[in-house]
Design a protein around this motif. Structure first.
Motif, PDB file in Angstrom:
ATOM      1  N   ASN A   1      -9.774  29.923  14.858  1.00 18.99           N
ATOM      2  CA  ASN A   1     -10.039  30.260  16.256  1.00 18.99           C
ATOM      3  C   ASN A   1     -11.423  29.790  16.698  1.00 18.99           C
ATOM      4  OD1 ASN A   1      -7.620  31.535  17.173  1.00 18.99           O
ATOM      5  ND2 ASN A   1      -8.114  33.315  15.903  1.00 18.99           N
ATOM      6  N   PHE A   2     -12.371  29.826  15.778  1.00 20.02           N
ATOM      7  CA  PHE A   2     -13.710  29.308  16.074  1.00 20.02           C
ATOM      8  C   PHE A   2     -13.648  27.809  16.369  1.00 20.02           C
ATOM      9  CE2 PHE A   2     -17.346  27.071  14.071  1.00 20.02           C
ATOM     10  CZ  PHE A   2     -18.308  27.362  15.026  1.00 20.02           C
ATOM     11  N   VAL A   3     -12.890  27.068  15.558  1.00 19.42           N
ATOM     12  CA  VAL A   3     -12.731  25.629  15.779  1.00 19.42           C
ATOM     13  C   VAL A   3     -12.101  25.371  17.146  1.00 19.42           C
ATOM     14  CG1 VAL A   3     -11.522  23.553  15.001  1.00 19.42           C
ATOM     15  CG2 VAL A   3     -12.595  25.082  13.324  1.00 19.42           C
ATOM     16  N   LYS A   4     -11.092  26.140  17.465  1.00 19.74           N
ATOM     17  CA  LYS A   4     -10.401  25.993  18.752  1.00 19.74           C
ATOM     18  C   LYS A   4     -11.372  26.134  19.913  1.00 19.74           C
ATOM     19  CE  LYS A   4      -6.339  27.813  21.180  1.00 19.74           C
ATOM     20  NZ  LYS A   4      -5.253  28.837  21.107  1.00 19.74           N
ATOM     21  N   GLY A   5     -12.258  27.109  19.816  1.00 20.26           N
ATOM     22  CA  GLY A   5     -13.236  27.308  20.880  1.00 20.26           C
ATOM     23  C   GLY A   5     -14.339  26.268  20.870  1.00 20.26           C
ATOM     24  N   ALA A   6     -14.842  25.935  19.679  1.00 23.12           N
ATOM     25  CA  ALA A   6     -15.960  24.997  19.574  1.00 23.12           C
ATOM     26  C   ALA A   6     -15.583  23.599  20.051  1.00 23.12           C
ATOM     27  CB  ALA A   6     -16.457  24.942  18.129  1.00 23.12           C
ATOM     28  N   LEU A   7     -14.327  23.220  19.827  1.00 23.04           N
ATOM     29  CA  LEU A   7     -13.865  21.895  20.248  1.00 23.04           C
ATOM     30  C   LEU A   7     -13.179  21.940  21.613  1.00 23.04           C
ATOM     31  CD1 LEU A   7     -12.513  20.371  16.902  1.00 23.04           C
ATOM     32  CD2 LEU A   7     -14.847  20.440  17.812  1.00 23.04           C
ATOM     33  N   ASN A   8     -13.090  23.119  22.181  1.00 22.22           N
ATOM     34  CA  ASN A   8     -12.516  23.293  23.521  1.00 22.22           C
ATOM     35  C   ASN A   8     -11.119  22.684  23.607  1.00 22.22           C
ATOM     36  OD1 ASN A   8     -12.384  24.060  26.224  1.00 22.22           O
ATOM     37  ND2 ASN A   8     -13.321  22.169  26.945  1.00 22.22           N
ATOM     38  N   VAL A   9     -10.239  23.158  22.723  1.00 16.93           N
ATOM     39  CA  VAL A   9      -8.858  22.678  22.699  1.00 16.93           C
ATOM     40  C   VAL A   9      -7.909  23.823  23.025  1.00 16.93           C
ATOM     41  CG1 VAL A   9      -9.334  20.819  21.078  1.00 16.93           C
ATOM     42  CG2 VAL A   9      -8.647  23.055  20.203  1.00 16.93           C
ATOM     43  N   SER A  10      -6.759  23.482  23.583  1.00 17.11           N
ATOM     44  CA  SER A  10      -5.804  24.508  24.000  1.00 17.11           C
ATOM     45  C   SER A  10      -4.951  25.013  22.847  1.00 17.11           C
ATOM     46  CB  SER A  10      -4.903  23.961  25.108  1.00 17.11           C
ATOM     47  OG  SER A  10      -4.193  22.814  24.657  1.00 17.11           O
ATOM     48  N   HIS A  11      -4.775  24.180  21.826  1.00 18.06           N
ATOM     49  CA  HIS A  11      -4.013  24.633  20.671  1.00 18.06           C
ATOM     50  C   HIS A  11      -4.410  23.848  19.425  1.00 18.06           C
ATOM     51  CE1 HIS A  11      -1.605  20.993  21.319  1.00 18.06           C
ATOM     52  NE2 HIS A  11      -1.169  21.159  20.088  1.00 18.06           N
ATOM     53  N   ILE A  12      -4.189  24.465  18.273  1.00 12.10           N
ATOM     54  CA  ILE A  12      -4.382  23.833  16.976  1.00 12.10           C
ATOM     55  C   ILE A  12      -3.208  24.248  16.100  1.00 12.10           C
ATOM     56  CG2 ILE A  12      -6.902  23.784  17.095  1.00 12.10           C
ATOM     57  CD1 ILE A  12      -6.876  26.293  15.300  1.00 12.10           C
ATOM     58  N   ARG A  13      -3.117  23.669  14.910  1.00 14.00           N
ATOM     59  CA  ARG A  13      -2.175  24.140  13.894  1.00 14.00           C
ATOM     60  C   ARG A  13      -2.970  24.534  12.656  1.00 14.00           C
ATOM     61  NH1 ARG A  13       2.205  19.941  12.494  1.00 14.00           N
ATOM     62  NH2 ARG A  13       0.565  18.406  12.962  1.00 14.00           N
ATOM     63  N   LEU A  14      -2.628  25.680  12.126  1.00 16.27           N
ATOM     64  CA  LEU A  14      -3.277  26.152  10.908  1.00 16.27           C
ATOM     65  C   LEU A  14      -2.263  26.185   9.775  1.00 16.27           C
ATOM     66  CD1 LEU A  14      -5.542  27.520   9.249  1.00 16.27           C
ATOM     67  CD2 LEU A  14      -4.770  29.711  10.203  1.00 16.27           C
ATOM     68  N   ALA A  15      -2.595  25.479   8.710  1.00 16.31           N
ATOM     69  CA  ALA A  15      -1.801  25.544   7.481  1.00 16.31           C
ATOM     70  C   ALA A  15      -2.708  26.151   6.410  1.00 16.31           C
ATOM     71  CB  ALA A  15      -1.320  24.154   7.066  1.00 16.31           C
ATOM     72  N   ALA A  16      -2.594  27.459   6.222  1.00 16.71           N
ATOM     73  CA  ALA A  16      -3.501  28.171   5.324  1.00 16.71           C
ATOM     74  C   ALA A  16      -2.880  28.340   3.948  1.00 16.71           C
ATOM     75  CB  ALA A  16      -3.858  29.533   5.907  1.00 16.71           C
ATOM     76  N   LYS A  17      -3.706  28.202   2.940  1.00 15.36           N
ATOM     77  CA  LYS A  17      -3.231  28.400   1.565  1.00 15.36           C
ATOM     78  C   LYS A  17      -3.073  29.882   1.252  1.00 15.36           C
ATOM     79  CE  LYS A  17      -7.953  28.246  -0.273  1.00 15.36           C
ATOM     80  NZ  LYS A  17      -8.909  27.525  -1.142  1.00 15.36           N
ATOM     81  N   GLY A  18      -3.370  30.713   2.230  1.00 10.58           N
ATOM     82  CA  GLY A  18      -3.326  32.164   2.072  1.00 10.58           C
ATOM     83  C   GLY A  18      -4.584  32.748   2.664  1.00 10.58           C
ATOM     84  N   PRO A  19      -4.727  34.055   2.704  1.00 10.01           N
ATOM     85  CA  PRO A  19      -5.968  34.660   3.199  1.00 10.01           C
ATOM     86  C   PRO A  19      -7.142  34.248   2.314  1.00 10.01           C
ATOM     87  CG  PRO A  19      -4.197  36.288   3.000  1.00 10.01           C
ATOM     88  CD  PRO A  19      -3.731  35.066   2.285  1.00 10.01           C
ATOM     89  N   HIS A  20      -8.202  33.761   2.923  1.00 11.73           N
ATOM     90  CA  HIS A  20      -9.393  33.398   2.134  1.00 11.73           C
ATOM     91  C   HIS A  20     -10.577  33.196   3.057  1.00 11.73           C
ATOM     92  CE1 HIS A  20      -9.532  29.018   3.156  1.00 11.73           C
ATOM     93  NE2 HIS A  20      -8.233  29.174   3.310  1.00 11.73           N
TER      94      HIS A  20
END
Length: 256
Positions: A152-171
């Motif tokens: 979510n920080f990346v989404k705001g910092a780059l001022n984008v409307s959407h991203i995709r997150l592929a997480a290896k799990g909580p970390h």
């Protein structure tokens, strides 16, 4: 400054020899070597960008993506490439592209992304020995945060409307790798650098699986959303030289 003087200054900062072998950075269309009063900066060379530059009396158009990657068999104003050529020549404009040399060079596009993400201790993801600090992508450190918070920080910092997150799990995320534009080919380099997450664009389904199975999370951003800052960076640099700059960004798709 004359057109060639502007280009010489750009090439001091972002040497053409840093570009990848497949690339075609540099002069695309050469106009007269006149005094530069106005520059248009655009991610892509398009007919719309060329027409705007002409209407504003620009002598120079700077783009990130080159106009020519492959040979052309004819020039006609009936197609996009032909229209750009015609518009540039008729209006005495030079078209110049800074592509992978700008990605690679210190102070270039990848470093601009790192600044927006508040990354520290930044080094190239894949080093280029030609110039210290140059290379493909970057890897650095951030203040630790949980992976979803980081996305979510990346989404705001780059001022984008959407991203995709592929997480290896909580970390937690402390070490970040990134590559502007299309960087799926360097997932393994991000893994080798022991990054917790890799930010890039143009990542396919099987590449996502490979990354997660390799122990790294992905934050996938649209190709152009990591490169749009080219326009801001060019405006800032040229302003420091006293040159008026017009930014033009064309969106070829829309979120639905």
């Amino acid at each position: 400054m004359l057109v060639k003087e502007v280009l010489q200054e750009l090439e001091k900062r972002f040497p053409p020899f840093l570009q990848e072998d497949y690339d075609n950075s540099g002069v695309q269309i050469e106009g007269p070597n006149v005094e530069v009063e106005c520059v248009l900066a655009s991610l892509d060379p398009t007919p719309q960008a060329a027409r705007l530059a002409a209407s504003q009396g620009c002598q120079l158009v700077l783009t990130h993506h080159p106009l020519f990657f492959f040979g052309i068999k004819k020039i006609t104003p009936a197609d996009a490439t032909g229209e750009i050529i015609y518009t540039s020549l008729v209006n005495s404009m030079t078209l110049y592209s800074l592509h992978t040399n700008y990605d690679s060079a210190p102070g270039g596009l990848n470093d601009a992304l790192c600044k927006r993400l508040n990354m520290k201790n930044v080094v190239p993801l894949v080093k280029n020995e030609k110039i210290e600090g140059s290379g493909i992508g970057r890897v650095g450190e951030i203040e630790g945060m949980e992976i979803r918070d980081f996305a979510n920080f990346v989404k705001g910092a780059l001022n984008v409307s959407h991203i995709r997150l592929a997480a290896k799990g909580p970390h937690m995320v402390k070490k970040v790798a990134l590559c502007s534009g299309s960087g799926a080919d360097f997932i393994d380099e991000a893994v080798k650098n022991e990054a917790d997450v890799y930010i890039t664009g143009d990542v396919g389904y099987h590449q996502i699986i490979h990354a997660v199975n390799s122990g790294i999370s992905l934050v996938i951003v649209e190709h152009d959303e990591t490169e749009k800052f080219f326009e801001d960076e060019m405006e800032s640099l040229l302003k420091s030289w006293g040159i008026k700059t017009i930014k033009y960004h064309e969106k070829f798709y829309h979120d639905m």
